[in-house]
Design a protein around this motif. Structure first.
Motif, PDB file in Angstrom:
ATOM      1  N   GLU A 456       0.850  -1.193   0.000  1.00 60.23           N
ATOM      2  CA  GLU A 456       0.000   0.000   0.000  1.00 60.23           C
ATOM      3  C   GLU A 456       0.886   1.244   0.000  1.00 60.23           C
ATOM      4  OE1 GLU A 456      -0.921   0.420   4.764  1.00 60.23           O
ATOM      5  OE2 GLU A 456      -2.216  -0.881   3.576  1.00 60.23           O
ATOM      6  N   ARG A 457       0.274   2.365  -0.288  1.00 59.90           N
ATOM      7  CA  ARG A 457       1.018   3.620  -0.367  1.00 59.90           C
ATOM      8  C   ARG A 457       1.532   4.051   1.015  1.00 59.90           C
ATOM      9  NH1 ARG A 457       0.171   6.422  -5.210  1.00 59.90           N
ATOM     10  NH2 ARG A 457      -1.466   5.516  -6.531  1.00 59.90           N
ATOM     11  N   TYR A 458       2.661   4.728   0.998  1.00 63.88           N
ATOM     12  CA  TYR A 458       3.220   5.306   2.224  1.00 63.88           C
ATOM     13  C   TYR A 458       2.801   6.771   2.313  1.00 63.88           C
ATOM     14  CZ  TYR A 458       6.565   7.043   5.638  1.00 63.88           C
ATOM     15  OH  TYR A 458       7.137   7.621   6.739  1.00 63.88           O
ATOM     16  N   THR A 459       2.288   7.164   3.472  1.00 62.59           N
ATOM     17  CA  THR A 459       1.797   8.540   3.643  1.00 62.59           C
ATOM     18  C   THR A 459       2.443   9.243   4.831  1.00 62.59           C
ATOM     19  OG1 THR A 459      -0.071   7.700   4.957  1.00 62.59           O
ATOM     20  CG2 THR A 459      -0.431   8.013   2.578  1.00 62.59           C
ATOM     21  N   GLY A 460       3.486   8.666   5.401  1.00 63.22           N
ATOM     22  CA  GLY A 460       4.103   9.247   6.585  1.00 63.22           C
ATOM     23  C   GLY A 460       5.150  10.287   6.248  1.00 63.22           C
ATOM     24  N   PRO A 461       5.910  10.720   7.259  1.00 63.01           N
ATOM     25  CA  PRO A 461       6.952  11.738   7.041  1.00 63.01           C
ATOM     26  C   PRO A 461       8.095  11.173   6.197  1.00 63.01           C
ATOM     27  CG  PRO A 461       7.061  10.854   9.274  1.00 63.01           C
ATOM     28  CD  PRO A 461       5.817  10.298   8.671  1.00 63.01           C
ATOM     29  N   LEU A 462       8.804  12.073   5.511  1.00 68.30           N
ATOM     30  CA  LEU A 462       9.881  11.679   4.618  1.00 68.30           C
ATOM     31  C   LEU A 462      11.152  12.437   4.973  1.00 68.30           C
ATOM     32  CD1 LEU A 462       7.921  11.731   1.226  1.00 68.30           C
ATOM     33  CD2 LEU A 462       8.736   9.682   2.421  1.00 68.30           C
ATOM     34  N   ALA A 463      12.282  11.761   4.899  1.00 68.59           N
ATOM     35  CA  ALA A 463      13.577  12.404   5.070  1.00 68.59           C
ATOM     36  C   ALA A 463      13.956  13.108   3.767  1.00 68.59           C
ATOM     37  CB  ALA A 463      14.629  11.361   5.442  1.00 68.59           C
ATOM     38  N   PRO A 464      14.964  13.991   3.801  1.00 68.12           N
ATOM     39  CA  PRO A 464      15.351  14.715   2.570  1.00 68.12           C
ATOM     40  C   PRO A 464      15.745  13.788   1.424  1.00 68.12           C
ATOM     41  CG  PRO A 464      16.313  15.758   4.505  1.00 68.12           C
ATOM     42  CD  PRO A 464      15.693  14.492   4.991  1.00 68.12           C
ATOM     43  N   ASP A 465      16.276  12.614   1.724  1.00 72.14           N
ATOM     44  CA  ASP A 465      16.719  11.702   0.671  1.00 72.14           C
ATOM     45  C   ASP A 465      15.690  10.626   0.370  1.00 72.14           C
ATOM     46  OD1 ASP A 465      19.156  12.959   0.239  1.00 72.14           O
ATOM     47  OD2 ASP A 465      20.122  11.870   1.873  1.00 72.14           O
ATOM     48  N   GLU A 466      14.419  10.860   0.719  1.00 70.47           N
ATOM     49  CA  GLU A 466      13.378   9.859   0.513  1.00 70.47           C
ATOM     50  C   GLU A 466      12.200  10.453  -0.251  1.00 70.47           C
ATOM     51  OE1 GLU A 466      14.000   7.253   4.620  1.00 70.47           O
ATOM     52  OE2 GLU A 466      12.443   8.790   4.503  1.00 70.47           O
ATOM     53  N   ALA A 467      11.464   9.558  -0.899  1.00 69.30           N
ATOM     54  CA  ALA A 467      10.222   9.928  -1.568  1.00 69.30           C
ATOM     55  C   ALA A 467       9.273   8.743  -1.432  1.00 69.30           C
ATOM     56  CB  ALA A 467      10.458  10.275  -3.044  1.00 69.30           C
ATOM     57  N   ALA A 468       7.979   8.987  -1.611  1.00 69.20           N
ATOM     58  CA  ALA A 468       6.996   7.912  -1.545  1.00 69.20           C
ATOM     59  C   ALA A 468       6.776   7.345  -2.941  1.00 69.20           C
ATOM     60  CB  ALA A 468       5.678   8.429  -0.972  1.00 69.20           C
ATOM     61  N   VAL A 469       6.604   6.024  -3.009  1.00 72.18           N
ATOM     62  CA  VAL A 469       6.260   5.402  -4.286  1.00 72.18           C
ATOM     63  C   VAL A 469       4.949   6.007  -4.778  1.00 72.18           C
ATOM     64  CG1 VAL A 469       5.603   3.238  -5.407  1.00 72.18           C
ATOM     65  CG2 VAL A 469       7.463   3.261  -3.742  1.00 72.18           C
ATOM     66  N   GLY A 470       4.933   6.424  -6.036  1.00 74.65           N
ATOM     67  CA  GLY A 470       3.769   7.150  -6.538  1.00 74.65           C
ATOM     68  C   GLY A 470       3.246   6.618  -7.846  1.00 74.65           C
ATOM     69  N   ASP A 471       2.538   7.488  -8.563  1.00 74.80           N
ATOM     70  CA  ASP A 471       1.799   7.085  -9.754  1.00 74.80           C
ATOM     71  C   ASP A 471       2.704   6.754 -10.938  1.00 74.80           C
ATOM     72  OD1 ASP A 471      -0.555   7.468  -8.375  1.00 74.80           O
ATOM     73  OD2 ASP A 471      -0.746   9.561  -8.983  1.00 74.80           O
ATOM     74  N   PHE A 472       3.948   7.229 -10.925  1.00 76.21           N
ATOM     75  CA  PHE A 472       4.826   7.006 -12.074  1.00 76.21           C
ATOM     76  C   PHE A 472       5.705   5.765 -11.900  1.00 76.21           C
ATOM     77  CE2 PHE A 472       3.908  11.536 -12.015  1.00 76.21           C
ATOM     78  CZ  PHE A 472       3.591  11.786 -13.339  1.00 76.21           C
ATOM     79  N   ASP A 473       5.521   5.039 -10.800  1.00 68.96           N
ATOM     80  CA  ASP A 473       6.461   3.965 -10.466  1.00 68.96           C
ATOM     81  C   ASP A 473       6.000   2.577 -10.874  1.00 68.96           C
ATOM     82  OD1 ASP A 473       8.504   5.549  -9.079  1.00 68.96           O
ATOM     83  OD2 ASP A 473       6.875   6.007  -7.699  1.00 68.96           O
ATOM     84  N   LEU A 474       4.899   2.474 -11.610  1.00 73.25           N
ATOM     85  CA  LEU A 474       4.396   1.197 -12.166  1.00 73.25           C
ATOM     86  C   LEU A 474       4.012   0.200 -11.083  1.00 73.25           C
ATOM     87  CD1 LEU A 474       7.030   0.726 -15.042  1.00 73.25           C
ATOM     88  CD2 LEU A 474       4.878   1.993 -15.089  1.00 73.25           C
ATOM     89  N   PHE A 475       3.708   0.692  -9.869  1.00 74.84           N
ATOM     90  CA  PHE A 475       3.346  -0.199  -8.774  1.00 74.84           C
ATOM     91  C   PHE A 475       1.884  -0.613  -8.883  1.00 74.84           C
ATOM     92  CE2 PHE A 475       5.789  -1.153  -4.833  1.00 74.84           C
ATOM     93  CZ  PHE A 475       7.041  -0.949  -5.384  1.00 74.84           C
TER      94      PHE A 475
END
Length: 789
Positions: A456-475
């Motif tokens: 499932e999608r991640y919706t929590g806080p992110l560090a500067p070197d992180e991103a959440a898997v999104g719509d462009f990632d073919l998941f």
């Protein structure tokens, strides 16, 4: 057996100045289970060390990572994938992606004929028992997947919905089990019927079909024995209810309800039923039963005591007293499990009891270290005894019995959760299978259960070197994978399992991305560890930008600037608008001079600055133009010279240099043209002077190195060793000078000769040779004047 071999002809070893054998880093072996771990194969993760052969190449390595196990499971052919990974710091050892994975197929072979049949050819059941268990058994091997079994019934003297009910005619035989059961409900109807009625059951088919199963279609007969008695009706019987005794015969309302409901609706009321004797067709309703109807006991009730009372619950006003009858309290059905696993204080029943009758049971306070034992379910029933020595039921009374149902769960709990991290799992990278580990508590359990992992999608806080898997990632965020944990009793201790999720590679260069895994289970008796029900997963980017020089050969003339171009090689994309790596964080590549014949400072100046890459409108990298080389225009006759520069990756490891486009060669064309010639066309010398000086001069520029010039003498009217004694000289023209001289010896012979004699001198060679230096080979005449008288 698997064999790993070298691809290519590279060499190593100290004897040829190569990498020492002891410095070779062993590869890592990772096994991807598509067969059952521990059940189908034993796995060996160790990998032998590399070594050199006699011609300094790598020896082939043969090893045995997988040993298949013989079992009695019908499972079809199964696969194990073996992936070879570079070891730590293995810069000198690379694995070719196309030859990185080997697939091992384990062919299944059935050990014995496998027959599926009803457990018994005949079953007998007394009508009042209420149910009968019918089982289907598998003899021979077992199946690795669940099987749905369809049972066909054929009515005989017993009729469906009158004598029995069959809620579902499909049973499921779980994987690795050899028996599955269902219950048929037998209708206790208080009707006088033949002593025995029967019907038959037959296995009709299975799904999915399995050619290894032999279906035994022999029917089984179920025989029902009637045991109805007068004046007693159980709560399930359909009766006719009346508000007064006078209406029993006229049947004015004709309402058909269950007996217990009848008595409740009419405040006691009267019951008419064909099972009653003719003189007792209408009786006063008296409900006898327990003060509770259903009790469900679970693990949170550890040590709790439960008390019950059997008494008259409802009675038609004016009905005779029935509390003094002899009552039998029974527990039905007979226990199929050890009650001591569930109750520390038990009540099995009583005879000759009077109402009210009180009793209790107590749930165990601690378990037996065996989880998922069957839920214990039974009824306490009550009935008046009607034997010759027992008090008779008063005339005009119809007793209706209300039962107590007790359900008790196993107190032992098995807990499952996601494994946070494990060094046995390979790094989570795009384009590879992600291994998700599931761990159960180390406790024996008796029933299989299925756990499911979903992403499932991640919706929590992110560090500067992180991103959440999104719509462009073919998941695929609807993807789920399940695995069945099997009990010890069926096969082997199973407290660890894994499922595979393929991580798509999206061709986008991006930050480390996060998504979440969630665990669920299909059995409410299995507890999910609240700290391990979800897991945040970090997916490492595998896409990188490959860049290189657009032109590998660049030519300029002295005094010009060399312009170089860098371009992206490939179609990877980036940028925050598509969930990719931010443009402002791309680190610049570096420039370094590595070799060449030109000298920095005298032939050229170097500017190693390279601008950062930027994104184009289609999110690929723009080309970079830069001018790192400025050549110096001098008067040196030095020929064309070269400069070799390379580009190196930055610090982010996201912009990599393609090896065959990493080096550019800049050629500086020399525009200085020199001519080397003798200084004079004729030299005059008197014989008694002894020597003559001959000079070579350079015009058009200077040389950057000392140059040896060979001046060769040739006879004319003057002869070698008669008139002159020097055959050749090699004066040195020093760098940055334009003239060098040498002397030829003249012989003074006291012989009267012609007044003038001559020989010639010419430049025959220079060392080192210089392609842009023109040598004038025209000779000079040396004229000797005789001074003898």
């Amino acid at each position: 057996m698997l064999t790993v071999q070298q691809i290519g002809n590279e060499k190593g070893g100290e004897d040829i100045g190569g990498l020492p054998e002891r410095s070779l880093v062993s590869a890592l072996l990772y096994l991807c289970y598509l067969a059952g771990r521990g059940a189908d194969a034993k796995l060996n993760y160790s990998f032998p060390e590399f070594s050199y052969n006699s011609n300094n190449k790598l020896n082939d390595i043969s090893f045995f990572p997988v040993t298949s196990l013989v079992d009695n499971v019908i499972e079809g052919n199964e696969l194990i994938q073996v992936v070879l990974l570079p070891g730590p710091n293995s810069a000198n050892l690379q694995v070719i992606p196309s030859l990185q994975t080997a697939t091992i197929t384990i062919f299944d072979k059935t050990n014995s004929p496998t027959s599926l049949s009803l457990e018994r050819r005949s079953y007998s059941v007394i009508e009042s028992e209420g149910s009968i268990e019918i089982c289907v058994v598998l003899t021979g091997d077992v199946s690795s997947s669940s099987v749905n079994i369809t049972i066909l019934e054929s009515q005989g003297t017993a009729k469906r919905n009158s004598d029995y009910t069959f809620s579902s005619n499909t049973l499921t035989l779980p994987a690795f089990k050899n028996k599955t059961c269902t219950s048929l409900r037998i209708i206790d109807d208080n009707l006088w019927e033949p002593s025995y009625e029967s019907f038959t059951l037959t296995i009709s088919r299975i799904t999915p079909e399995n050619s290894n199963f032999i279906l035994d279609n022999t029917p089984s007969t179920i025989q029902i024995q009637d045991d109805d008695m007068k004046q007693q009706i159980t709560e399930d019987v359909i009766v006719q209810c009346y508000s007064s005794a006078a209406n029993c015969n006229s049947n004015t309302n004709g309402v058909s309800l269950a007996a217990i409901d009848c008595c409740s609706r009419t405040g006691g009321g009267y019951i008419s039923h064909s099972s009653l004797a003719a003189a007792q067709q209408c009786g006063a309703c008296v409900v006898v039963g327990f003060d509770q109807s259903h009790v469900h006991i679970g693990p949170s009730d550890a040590g709790r005591r439960y008390s019950f009372t059997a008494d008259v619950l409802l009675s038609t006003p004016g009905a005779p007293d029935v509390t003094g009858l002899d009552y039998v309290i029974s527990r039905e059905p007979a226990m199929l499990v050890n009650v001591a696993d569930y109750l520390s204080s038990d009540f099995a029943g009583r005879t000759n009891g009077l109402l009210p009758e009180r009793f209790s049971i107590r749930y165990v306070s601690q378990g037996n270290a065996v989880a998922l034992q069957p839920t214990l379910s039974f009824n306490y029933t009550i009935a008046a005894e009607t034997g010759p020595s027992d008090p008779s039921i008063p005339s005009g009374v119809v007793l209706v019995y209300k039962n107590l149902r007790v359900t008790i769960d196993d107190i032992d709990i098995i807990t499952v959760g996601l494994i946070e991290s494990c060094t046995c799992f390979p790094p989570l990278l795009e384009g590879r299978d992600a291994i998700v580990g599931i761990e159960g508590s180390a406790i024996t359990f008796e029933a299989p259960f299925e756990v499911t992992v979903s992403n499932e999608r991640y919706t929590g806080p992110l560090a500067p070197d992180e991103a959440a898997v999104g719509d462009f990632d073919l998941f695929n965020f609807t993807e789920k994978h399940s695995v069945v944990f099997l009990p010890t009793a069926y096969y082997f201790n199973q407290h660890f399992e894994r499922v595979l999720f393929f991580m798509p590679q999206d061709n986008i260069v991006e930050l480390q991305e996060l998504f979440r895994l969630r665990l669920s289970v299909n059995d409410s008796r299995v507890r999910l560890d609240p700290q391990k029900t979800t897991q945040t997963v970090r997916l490492n980017n595998r896409d990188v930008f490959s860049v290189g020089f657009r032109e590998l050969q660049v030519t300029i003339t002295e005094g010009e600037v060399a312009t170089l171009f860098m371009k992206q090689i490939g179609n990877e994309t980036g940028g925050v608008d598509i969930g990719g790596f931010p443009e402002g964080r791309l680190s610049p590549v570096r420039l370094r001079q590595v070799s060449g014949t030109a000298t920095s400072g005298s032939d050229f100046s170097l500017n190693s600055f390279i601008p950062r890459f930027t994104y184009s409108v289609n999110n690929t990298l723009n080309d970079i133009t830069f001018a790192p080389i400025t050549s110096i225009d001098d008067n040196m006759i030095e020929g064309n010279e070269t400069i070799r520069v390379i580009i190196l990756p930055g610090t982010d490891n996201l912009v990599l240099i393609q090896r065959d486009r990493q080096t550019a060669t800049i050629t500086i064309v020399d525009n200085d043209i020199g001519v080397l010639s003798l200084e004079r066309g004729t030299y005059d010398v008197i014989e008694n002077e002894g020597t003559v000086e001959i000079c070579a001069v350079l015009t058009g520029g200077v040389l950057s190195t000392d140059t040896e010039i060979t001046l060769q003498a040739r006879d004319n009217t003057a002869r070698f060793r008669s008139d002159y004694s020097t055959h050749r000289i090699r004066p040195i023209l020093r760098s940055s000078t334009i003239k060098t001289c040498g002397r030829f010896n003249i012989m003074n012979d006291l012989i009267r000769e012609p007044l003038f004699e001559n020989f010639t001198v010419l430049i025959t060679s220079v060392f080192p040779e210089n392609s842009v230096l023109t040598v004038n080979g025209s000779p000079s005449f040396i004229r000797i004047q005789d001074d003898d008288h």
